[in-house]
Design a protein around this motif. Structure first.
Motif, mmCIF file in Angstrom:
data_model
loop_
_atom_site.group_PDB
_atom_site.id
_atom_site.type_symbol
_atom_site.label_atom_id
_atom_site.label_comp_id
_atom_site.label_asym_id
_atom_site.label_seq_id
_atom_site.Cartn_x
_atom_site.Cartn_y
_atom_site.Cartn_z
ATOM 1 N N GLU A 71 46.160 45.086 46.430
ATOM 2 C CA GLU A 71 45.130 45.030 46.095
ATOM 3 C C GLU A 71 44.404 45.236 44.627
ATOM 4 O OE1 GLU A 71 42.225 43.938 47.577
ATOM 5 O OE2 GLU A 71 43.976 43.365 49.550
ATOM 6 N N ALA A 72 45.522 46.477 43.893
ATOM 7 C CA ALA A 72 46.106 46.527 42.459
ATOM 8 C C ALA A 72 45.850 44.939 41.943
ATOM 9 C CB ALA A 72 46.477 47.536 42.461
ATOM 10 N N ALA A 73 47.705 44.889 42.214
ATOM 11 C CA ALA A 73 47.718 43.468 41.276
ATOM 12 C C ALA A 73 46.820 42.568 40.626
ATOM 13 C CB ALA A 73 48.679 43.273 41.952
ATOM 14 N N LEU A 74 46.559 42.612 42.345
ATOM 15 C CA LEU A 74 44.850 41.240 42.514
ATOM 16 C C LEU A 74 43.963 40.880 41.885
ATOM 17 C CD1 LEU A 74 43.478 39.018 44.331
ATOM 18 C CD2 LEU A 74 42.908 40.202 45.738
ATOM 19 N N GLU A 75 43.207 42.694 41.476
ATOM 20 C CA GLU A 75 42.675 43.455 40.458
ATOM 21 C C GLU A 75 43.000 42.134 38.815
ATOM 22 O OE1 GLU A 75 39.784 46.848 39.526
ATOM 23 O OE2 GLU A 75 41.147 46.690 41.232
ATOM 24 N N CYS A 76 44.177 42.666 38.872
ATOM 25 C CA CYS A 76 44.687 42.876 37.667
ATOM 26 C C CYS A 76 44.854 41.332 37.173
ATOM 27 C CB CYS A 76 46.105 43.399 37.345
ATOM 28 S SG CYS A 76 46.132 45.551 37.077
ATOM 29 N N PHE A 77 45.233 40.768 37.573
ATOM 30 C CA PHE A 77 45.092 39.052 37.827
ATOM 31 C C PHE A 77 44.112 37.955 38.040
ATOM 32 C CE2 PHE A 77 49.486 39.735 39.643
ATOM 33 C CZ PHE A 77 50.374 39.428 39.316
ATOM 34 N N GLU A 78 43.003 38.899 38.478
ATOM 35 C CA GLU A 78 41.646 38.493 38.436
ATOM 36 C C GLU A 78 40.913 38.543 37.050
ATOM 37 O OE1 GLU A 78 39.961 36.633 40.802
ATOM 38 O OE2 GLU A 78 40.549 37.190 42.546
ATOM 39 N N ARG A 79 41.359 39.748 36.744
ATOM 40 C CA ARG A 79 40.708 40.184 35.332
ATOM 41 C C ARG A 79 41.580 39.039 34.642
ATOM 42 N NH1 ARG A 79 41.427 45.400 35.436
ATOM 43 N NH2 ARG A 79 40.026 45.473 36.652
ATOM 44 N N ALA A 80 42.923 38.944 34.383
ATOM 45 C CA ALA A 80 43.666 38.537 33.175
ATOM 46 C C ALA A 80 42.767 36.910 33.111
ATOM 47 C CB ALA A 80 44.601 38.230 33.585
ATOM 48 N N VAL A 81 43.079 36.672 34.286
ATOM 49 C CA VAL A 81 42.109 35.332 34.679
ATOM 50 C C VAL A 81 40.506 34.461 33.403
ATOM 51 C CG1 VAL A 81 41.223 33.071 35.528
ATOM 52 C CG2 VAL A 81 43.914 34.134 35.761
ATOM 53 N N GLN A 82 40.475 36.489 33.820
ATOM 54 C CA GLN A 82 38.584 36.532 33.422
ATOM 55 C C GLN A 82 38.725 35.862 32.402
ATOM 56 O OE1 GLN A 82 36.875 39.660 35.033
ATOM 57 N NE2 GLN A 82 36.143 38.374 37.209
ATOM 58 N N VAL A 83 39.387 36.816 31.539
ATOM 59 C CA VAL A 83 39.985 37.020 30.129
ATOM 60 C C VAL A 83 40.220 35.614 29.596
ATOM 61 C CG1 VAL A 83 41.293 38.245 27.834
ATOM 62 C CG2 VAL A 83 40.243 39.529 30.079
ATOM 63 N N ASP A 84 41.087 35.261 30.138
ATOM 64 C CA ASP A 84 41.571 34.647 29.693
ATOM 65 C C ASP A 84 41.949 32.909 30.853
ATOM 66 O OD1 ASP A 84 42.553 31.557 28.402
ATOM 67 O OD2 ASP A 84 44.268 32.390 27.443
ATOM 68 N N PRO A 85 40.862 31.942 30.957
ATOM 69 C CA PRO A 85 41.092 31.164 31.683
ATOM 70 C C PRO A 85 41.934 29.579 31.984
ATOM 71 C CG PRO A 85 38.855 31.140 31.782
ATOM 72 C CD PRO A 85 39.736 32.202 30.140
ATOM 73 N N THR A 86 42.810 29.541 31.164
ATOM 74 C CA THR A 86 43.764 28.567 30.663
ATOM 75 C C THR A 86 45.112 29.431 30.730
ATOM 76 O OG1 THR A 86 43.537 29.429 28.340
ATOM 77 C CG2 THR A 86 42.347 27.422 29.109
ATOM 78 N N HIS A 87 45.609 30.660 30.982
ATOM 79 C CA HIS A 87 46.845 31.575 30.802
ATOM 80 C C HIS A 87 47.353 30.795 32.147
ATOM 81 C CE1 HIS A 87 49.412 34.712 30.274
ATOM 82 N NE2 HIS A 87 49.390 34.417 29.485
ATOM 83 N N ALA A 88 48.488 30.075 31.758
ATOM 84 C CA ALA A 88 48.673 29.459 33.205
ATOM 85 C C ALA A 88 50.172 30.344 33.916
ATOM 86 C CB ALA A 88 50.194 28.402 32.443
ATOM 87 N N ASP A 89 50.038 31.562 33.839
ATOM 88 C CA ASP A 89 51.401 32.567 34.333
ATOM 89 C C ASP A 89 50.301 33.857 34.273
ATOM 90 O OD1 ASP A 89 53.518 31.667 33.231
ATOM 91 O OD2 ASP A 89 54.313 33.335 31.482
#
Length: 562
Positions: free
Chosen positions: A95-113
């Motif tokens: 759950e914590a990992a999912l939250e971090c990845f969701e936030r990362a994609v919100q910060v930059d929707p084009t960050h492929a990793d």
């Protein structure tokens, strides 16, 4: 030097050190990051990269502290969010990992990793979203072999084997030395009956990484491949290597055993089969015959003759489902392959839908079935049909050949009174040997010894005896020995039982291009043969424990006369 210039110099030092860091010079990078933080304690990149070093050197809690501090200072750093998610993955906090990845994609929707990692995080709970995310990651970074590989695996899990093959091939175009892609593509090609191509991929792995345990085991086990003495010797030597892990040992023993079986060195083959199963058992297969017997007692008690006589509601009027049940290795795959070759039948394979749906009725199941309202039964039936029909097009009949559904025939008859049920039977001595030879992924693995298999088989037979006298739907009983002795007669009877006109393609089932995901993927690519009947006699001495157990139980199975 003024503060701005000093800060710019520190930034340059950190990024230069990070290049050395990525090249593996961790001590140098560590010293630079620490030096910069002495002068600038809130330098987010230095904190971030120092957090990576903590993760890489086995200090996840320190990594969390450093990365979280870096994000506090620079919340718009997409890579820091992504790396923090990876630390949580290592700590198994999904759950914590999912939250971090969701936030990362919100910060930059084009960050492929980050998109790729988000897809990994949602894959189990939302497989279709994960596929969409992998595709987006690949569009953003067309040279990401990992994104193509992950997409291939996700497609395969959703039973799109053609798409999976294409994506594995794309991953290998990007990175021809991608070992995991070669291995997974090889397995897929075996399931499609393309055995020679599969062997080529395993051989390619051995060129990249000589003595790779998985590639050696898979290559030796390919029925159409004749391994050299050197290949077999390498595999056997790996078994003596203390660095070979348990999973690899299991696969190596299994592959070597199959090789010696083909060579008719039966005592030697049996030693390897037993060795593989012993490791499986030691790893915690968790088989308890008492639990199985109690489960069957509850099932027999819940689905009694009086239950069916009094039942006034059912789930669905659909006649599309065809349930193929029995013991593993009893001919269920062959039966499905015959039917799936019919122009009006879709073979869905071993679906986990029925056990998953019934799990939702626990802990009261199966006793609580008698109290379920008609609307609940209809909802359960509809839920199952959605999964069954997902890829079936307009097929009149759809097969679900999960063997363990024999446990659920009472509920199946309640939900689908117009369904067909085919019970595959085979001499338990042959079934027992075949189950010992093959590897299964089961929570409660009854195939780890002949004694466990025999105990489980007798409980299965007890339940099937109950179903014969109580089920309100007709059940077609198909004996494997009779099917292989007279294929056309029994194939015609199967098709007729399913309410269909005869289709000659059912006798040419080995030509069907469908993917076969079970251990029978080799056998069903061959015309029907009888040489597996009585195969256990090659191991007559070793099979005596099962024979004795069956004899003492008074179990009788009438074989077809030779």
């Amino acid at each position: 030097m003024n503060i701005t210039a000093a800060r710019a110099a520190a930034d340059n030092k950190v990024e230069a050190a990070f290049l050395r860091h990525k090249q593996g010079d961790i001590p140098f990078a560590y010293a630079v990051y620490k030096d910069v933080l002495t002068e600038f304690p809130d330098h987010s990149r230095a904190l971030h990269y120092l957090g990576l070093i903590a993760q890489q050197t086995g200090h996840p809690q320190e990594a969390l502290r450093l990365l979280q501090r870096a994000i506090e200072i620079e919340p718009g750093d997409v890579r820091a969010h992504n790396h923090l998610g990876q630390v949580w993955v290592g700590l198994k906090d999904k759950e914590a990992a999912l939250e971090c990845f969701e936030r990362a994609v919100q910060v930059d929707p084009t960050h492929a990793d980050s998109i790729n990692n988000l897809a990994n995080a949602v894959r189990v709970r939302d497989p279709l979203r994960s596929i969409e995310l992998y595709r987006r990651a690949l569009e953003l970074n067309p040279l990401s072999a990992l994104a193509a590989y992950n997409l291939a695996n996700a497609l395969n899990e959703e039973r799109d084997s053609d798409g999976a093959v294409a994506m594995h091939e794309r991953a290998l175009e990007i990175d021809p030395r991608f070992v995991r892609a070669h291995i997974n593509l090889g397995l897929l090609l075996e399931q499609k009956g393309r055995f020679a191509e599969a062997a080529e991929h395993y051989q390619r792995v051995l060129e990249i990484k000589p003595r790779h345990p998985g590639a050696l085991a898979n290559l030796i086990a390919v029925r159409s491949y004749e391994p050299s003495a050197e290949i077999v010797r390498d595999a056997e030597q790996l078994l003596t290597d203390s660095n070979t892990d348990e999973r690899a040992r299991i696969r190596l023993h299994s592959g070597i055993g199959k090789y010696y079986d083909r060579e008719r060195q039966y005592p030697r083959a049996f030693e390897h089969f037993i060795a593989a199963k012993r490791i499986v058992q030691e790893r915690g297969a968790g088989f308890e015959i008492r639990r199985i017997a109690e489960q069957i007692d509850r099932t027999i008690g819940a689905f009694s003759r009086s239950f069916f006589e009094q039942a006034s509601a059912h789930g669905s009027d659909s006649a599309r489902p065809v349930f193929i049940v029995g013991m593993p290795r009893s001919g269920t795959t062959l039966t499905e392959q015959i039917l799936a070759s019919h122009r009006s039948v879709f073979g869905a394979g071993e679906l986990q839908d029925m056990p998953r749906i019934l799990k939702g009725l626990r802990p009261g199941y199966p006793a609580n079935v008698a109290t379920l309202e008609a609307s609940k039964l209809a909802a359960l039936a509809e839920e199952y049909l959605r999964g069954l029909e997902a890829n079936a097009g307009d097929a009149l009949r759809i097969t679900d050949k999960l063997p363990v559904n024999f446990m659920h025939l009472g509920m199946i008859a309640t939900l689908f009174p117009h369904a067909r049920i085919i019970h595959c039977r085979r001499d338990p001595m042959d079934v027992g040997l075949s189950c010992l030879i093959e590897l299964f992924d089961m929570d409660s693995d009854f195939t780890t010894s002949l004694e466990h298999f025999g105990q489980y088989f007798l409980q299965y037979d007890r339940l099937m005896t109950h179903w014969r006298t109580t089920l309100p739907v007709s059940m077609f009983e198909l004996r494997y020995e009779e099917l292989v002795k007279d294929p056309e007669t029994h194939a015609r009877a199967l098709v007729d039982y399913c309410g269909l006109e005869w289709d000659p393609a059912c006798l040419d089932f080995q030509q069907t291009g469908r993917t076969v995901r079970t251990p029978s993927r080799w056998q069903v690519r061959q015309p029907i043969y009888q040489r597996s009947v009585g195969r256990w006699r090659n191991y007559e001495e070793q099979m005596e424990p099962l024979r004795r157990l069956l004899r003492e139980s008074d179990y009788k199975y009438i074989q077809v006369e030779e």
